[in-house]
Design a protein around this motif. Structure first.
Motif, PDB file in Angstrom:
ATOM      1  N   MET A  40      22.757  17.091  14.091  1.00 39.04           N
ATOM      2  CA  MET A  40      23.573  17.541  15.235  1.00 39.04           C
ATOM      3  C   MET A  40      23.276  19.079  15.275  1.00 39.04           C
ATOM      4  N   LEU A  41      23.263  19.930  14.024  1.00 39.07           N
ATOM      5  CA  LEU A  41      22.730  21.191  14.177  1.00 39.07           C
ATOM      6  C   LEU A  41      21.278  21.448  14.915  1.00 39.07           C
ATOM      7  N   ALA A  42      20.551  20.609  14.509  1.00 34.30           N
ATOM      8  CA  ALA A  42      19.310  20.723  15.182  1.00 34.30           C
ATOM      9  C   ALA A  42      19.355  20.747  16.675  1.00 34.30           C
ATOM     10  N   ALA A  43      20.133  19.580  17.132  1.00 31.32           N
ATOM     11  CA  ALA A  43      20.113  19.274  18.444  1.00 31.32           C
ATOM     12  C   ALA A  43      21.005  20.330  19.359  1.00 31.32           C
ATOM     13  N   PHE A  44      21.688  21.259  18.753  1.00 31.68           N
ATOM     14  CA  PHE A  44      22.192  22.371  19.417  1.00 31.68           C
ATOM     15  C   PHE A  44      21.883  23.506  18.862  1.00 31.68           C
ATOM     16  N   SER A  45      20.791  23.711  18.391  1.00 35.00           N
ATOM     17  CA  SER A  45      20.266  24.974  17.612  1.00 35.00           C
ATOM     18  C   SER A  45      20.070  25.957  18.749  1.00 35.00           C
ATOM     19  N   ASN A  46      20.254  25.876  20.049  1.00 36.07           N
ATOM     20  CA  ASN A  46      20.056  26.851  20.886  1.00 36.07           C
ATOM     21  C   ASN A  46      21.240  27.902  20.758  1.00 36.07           C
ATOM     22  N   ILE A  47      22.382  27.445  20.231  1.00 36.92           N
ATOM     23  CA  ILE A  47      23.469  28.376  19.601  1.00 36.92           C
ATOM     24  C   ILE A  47      22.999  29.599  18.954  1.00 36.92           C
ATOM     25  N   PHE A  48      21.810  29.401  18.176  1.00 42.04           N
ATOM     26  CA  PHE A  48      21.524  30.520  17.374  1.00 42.04           C
ATOM     27  C   PHE A  48      20.047  31.128  17.728  1.00 42.04           C
ATOM     28  N   ASN A  49      19.538  30.600  18.884  1.00 39.41           N
ATOM     29  CA  ASN A  49      18.218  30.961  19.354  1.00 39.41           C
ATOM     30  C   ASN A  49      18.299  32.192  20.369  1.00 39.41           C
ATOM     31  N   SER A 106      21.581  28.830  26.260  1.00 37.31           N
ATOM     32  CA  SER A 106      22.232  28.570  25.047  1.00 37.31           C
ATOM     33  C   SER A 106      24.082  28.534  25.246  1.00 37.31           C
ATOM     34  N   LEU A 107      24.593  27.863  24.285  1.00 36.68           N
ATOM     35  CA  LEU A 107      25.830  27.813  24.483  1.00 36.68           C
ATOM     36  C   LEU A 107      26.479  29.397  23.876  1.00 36.68           C
ATOM     37  N   SER A 108      25.644  30.370  23.656  1.00 40.74           N
ATOM     38  CA  SER A 108      25.988  31.468  22.841  1.00 40.74           C
ATOM     39  C   SER A 108      25.664  32.493  24.047  1.00 40.74           C
ATOM     40  N   GLN A 112      23.856  16.815  25.463  1.00 38.12           N
ATOM     41  CA  GLN A 112      23.582  17.582  26.702  1.00 38.12           C
ATOM     42  C   GLN A 112      23.759  19.030  26.051  1.00 38.12           C
ATOM     43  N   SER A 113      22.632  19.651  25.834  1.00 38.53           N
ATOM     44  CA  SER A 113      22.675  20.943  24.853  1.00 38.53           C
ATOM     45  C   SER A 113      23.189  21.970  25.607  1.00 38.53           C
ATOM     46  N   LEU A 114      23.033  22.220  26.886  1.00 38.26           N
ATOM     47  CA  LEU A 114      23.639  23.422  27.689  1.00 38.26           C
ATOM     48  C   LEU A 114      25.046  23.019  27.715  1.00 38.26           C
ATOM     49  N   GLN A 115      25.614  21.918  27.955  1.00 37.08           N
ATOM     50  CA  GLN A 115      26.923  21.660  28.137  1.00 37.08           C
ATOM     51  C   GLN A 115      27.644  21.415  26.726  1.00 37.08           C
ATOM     52  N   GLY A 116      27.122  21.353  25.706  1.00 32.86           N
ATOM     53  CA  GLY A 116      27.722  21.224  24.358  1.00 32.86           C
ATOM     54  C   GLY A 116      28.075  19.969  24.191  1.00 32.86           C
ATOM     55  N   SER A 117      27.966  18.979  25.095  1.00 35.56           N
ATOM     56  CA  SER A 117      28.462  17.527  24.817  1.00 35.56           C
ATOM     57  C   SER A 117      27.481  16.627  24.209  1.00 35.56           C
ATOM     58  N   PHE A 118      27.897  15.456  23.528  1.00 32.55           N
ATOM     59  CA  PHE A 118      27.132  14.510  23.060  1.00 32.55           C
ATOM     60  C   PHE A 118      27.663  13.278  23.118  1.00 32.55           C
ATOM     61  N   SER A 119      26.998  12.195  23.488  1.00 32.44           N
ATOM     62  CA  SER A 119      27.532  10.646  23.092  1.00 32.44           C
ATOM     63  C   SER A 119      26.327   9.858  22.231  1.00 32.44           C
ATOM     64  N   LEU A 120      26.487   9.429  21.237  1.00 32.02           N
ATOM     65  CA  LEU A 120      25.419   9.139  20.266  1.00 32.02           C
ATOM     66  C   LEU A 120      25.865   7.904  19.480  1.00 32.02           C
ATOM     67  N   ILE A 148      30.248  19.985  20.813  1.00 29.91           N
ATOM     68  CA  ILE A 148      29.783  20.728  19.428  1.00 29.91           C
ATOM     69  C   ILE A 148      30.571  21.748  19.108  1.00 29.91           C
ATOM     70  N   LYS A 149      31.369  22.455  19.885  1.00 24.98           N
ATOM     71  CA  LYS A 149      32.190  23.645  19.617  1.00 24.98           C
ATOM     72  C   LYS A 149      33.390  23.153  19.226  1.00 24.98           C
ATOM     73  N   GLN A 150      33.814  21.969  19.586  1.00 24.88           N
ATOM     74  CA  GLN A 150      35.277  21.423  18.881  1.00 24.88           C
ATOM     75  C   GLN A 150      34.860  20.932  17.428  1.00 24.88           C
ATOM     76  N   LEU A 151      33.676  20.205  17.521  1.00 27.30           N
ATOM     77  CA  LEU A 151      33.302  19.655  16.251  1.00 27.30           C
ATOM     78  C   LEU A 151      33.476  20.500  15.040  1.00 27.30           C
ATOM     79  N   LEU A 152      32.722  21.631  15.408  1.00 27.21           N
ATOM     80  CA  LEU A 152      32.476  22.762  14.304  1.00 27.21           C
ATOM     81  C   LEU A 152      33.910  23.300  14.031  1.00 27.21           C
ATOM     82  N   LYS A 153      34.902  23.376  14.694  1.00 22.73           N
ATOM     83  CA  LYS A 153      35.960  23.933  14.558  1.00 22.73           C
ATOM     84  C   LYS A 153      37.028  23.049  13.886  1.00 22.73           C
ATOM     85  N   SER A 154      36.610  21.661  13.866  1.00 25.55           N
ATOM     86  CA  SER A 154      37.352  20.661  13.569  1.00 25.55           C
ATOM     87  C   SER A 154      37.006  20.209  11.981  1.00 25.55           C
TER      88      SER A 154
END
Length: 447
Positions: free
Chosen positions: A241-250, A259-261, A379-387, A411-417
């Motif tokens: 999950m972190l790798a799929a949304f690594s644009n947060i840190f890139n 990026s989501l950041s 959807q890495s630019l929207q932050g959503s996932f369905s897996l 992903i943002k809600q997941l990290l905060k939860s």
């Protein structure tokens, strides 16, 4: 590859062509691997690959880039000449330059080489592992995906201002993924992976035991009811999950607005204070660690999330210059310098883990072991996932395999939860992580 000779050839060719500013990154890989199927060899491969990336700056600071796999003196001279000619057509904005850390000391890692095992030894070892797996349970009828490989890697970086890096390392890996068949039941599968310095140091028995235990645990499966659940991610699943949304840190993704950041995100809380994440290429569990990136920047530990707060981005030399930061050892040299994570390390943050989050006594908890369809379900630019995922429903501490289910969310809600980050970490091919508990995730089942 004789790197000393090659580096000398590069310098001689540059001098001959009158090139004053250049850098070169090169690598050679010798690898051998085996796959088997039902007691017979399926595929054996051996290869020797070399690649070199050459950059040349002209008097106007414009940059030309070329690549080659011809490591002869003539091939290197031609690559330098081509890059020099290409510099006349190079970009005029955000031109890459040498990393300011290209001459900084790198960590001494000692001897990390190992003698490669003969190909027949690889085959015999893998055939024996397959047979043990097939004999471990009557329902296990095949190991459709498997592989035993070993690799010997030599890397170097040199530039016209005196930077010189070289390293040599070896490692081996095994992957086993079994399949079951039972009358009136769906086929079930599970797998495991191990990495070691050499074939002799590879934990093949541990890989066998994990694959067997997981596979057998999926035989008696049930449908589950859709709803919101407390979810425990395995180390592999959370790192996926972190790798799929690594644009947060890139940092490059941030500058490209992919990026989501944003630049202003540094210093903001993006996760539960129970979570800390770093990119730590030189972690002691990382057998395949490299000590510098392709720009010559030393690798090391880069804190990304500290107790829930975004603390750093991953940088190349060019993103660091644009954002007034230091390169982090995550640059990849090419026509455009890109940025990518090296080795994620997940650890508990400041908050204490509660005693209620114990898998041995948990009830009505979903254990996600492996995520699937990451290429299409994120959807890495929207932050959503369905897996879709493989995993278990935990009832009174007992594991009940889930027939089929999908996890969805943001992903943002997941990290905060996140409500618990365990302390015991596991090595995977994407980093190290403990199991991570998340409250209130949406699970869609067939029940």
């Amino acid at each position: 590859m004789n790197t000393d000779s090659l580096i000398s050839q590069v310098k001689d060719s540059a001098s001959k062509l009158g090139i004053k500013k250049f850098d070169v990154f090169g690598a050679t890989v010798e690898s051998s691997s085996a796959q088997v199927n039902q007691g017979v060899p399926k595929q054996v491969k051996a290869s020797h690959r070399s690649s070199i990336m050459v950059r040349v700056w002209n008097g106007d600071r414009s940059l030309g880039v070329t690549s080659t796999n011809d490591t002869t003196p003539k091939g290197l001279e031609l690559a330098l000449q081509t890059a020099s000619e290409a510099s006349n057509f190079g970009a005029k904005e955000h031109i890459p330059d040498f990393s300011p850390l290209a001459t900084s000391p790198i960590q001494e890692m000692g001897d990390r080489t190992a003698e490669a095992a003969p190909m027949d030894t690889l085959l015999e070892t893998l055939l024996e592992a397959e047979q043990k797996l097939l004999n471990s349970h009557p329902a296990i009828v095949g190991v459709p995906y498997n592989g035993l490989s070993q690799r010997d890697l030599v890397r170097f970086y040199v530039n016209s201002e005196g930077a010189l890096r070289q390293e040599h390392l070896s490692y081996a890996s095994i992957y086993l993924y079994s399949k079951t068949e039972e009358d009136g039941k769906k086929p079930r599968s599970a797998g495991a992976y191990r990495l070691g310095r050499s074939l002799e140091q590879l934990d093949i028995e541990g890989c066998l035991q994990e694959t067997t235990a997981k596979t057998i645990s999926h035989l008696n499966y049930e449908k589950m009811t859709s709803g919101r659940y407390l979810v425990m991610f395995s180390p592999e699943a959370f790192l996926s999950m972190l790798a799929a949304f690594s644009n947060i840190f890139n940092a490059q993704s941030v500058l490209d607005r992919q990026s989501l950041s944003t630049v202003e995100s540094i210093g903001t809380a993006i996760a539960s204070p129970m979570l800390s994440v770093s990119d730590y290429e030189l972690h002691h569990k990382n057998i395949a660690a490299t000590t510098f990136d392709s720009e010559g920047t030393p690798t090391g530990e880069v804190p990304l999330i500290k107790e829930g707060v975004l603390t750093n981005f991953l940088h190349s030399s060019i993103t660091a210059r644009r954002l007034n930061a230091q390169p982090t050892g995550n640059g990849n040299m090419g026509a455009k310098v890109s940025v990518s994570p090296n080795f994620f390390c997940v650890a508990p943050g400041s908050a204490e883990n509660g005693g209620s989050y114990n898998i041995d006594t948990a009830d009505n908890v979903i254990w996600i072991d492996e995520l699937h369809a990451l290429h299409s379900g994120v959807q890495s630019l929207q932050g959503s996932f369905s897996l879709p995922f493989d995993g278990w429903m935990i009832k009174g501490g007992d594991r009940i395999s889930i027939e089929s289910a999908t996890v969805a969310g943001d992903i943002k809600q997941l990290l905060k939860s996140i409500v618990c980050v365990e302390s015991e970490v596991k090595l995977t091919d994407g980093g190290v992580s403990p199991r991570v508990w998340v409250e209130g995730l949406s699970i869609t089942g067939e029940g």
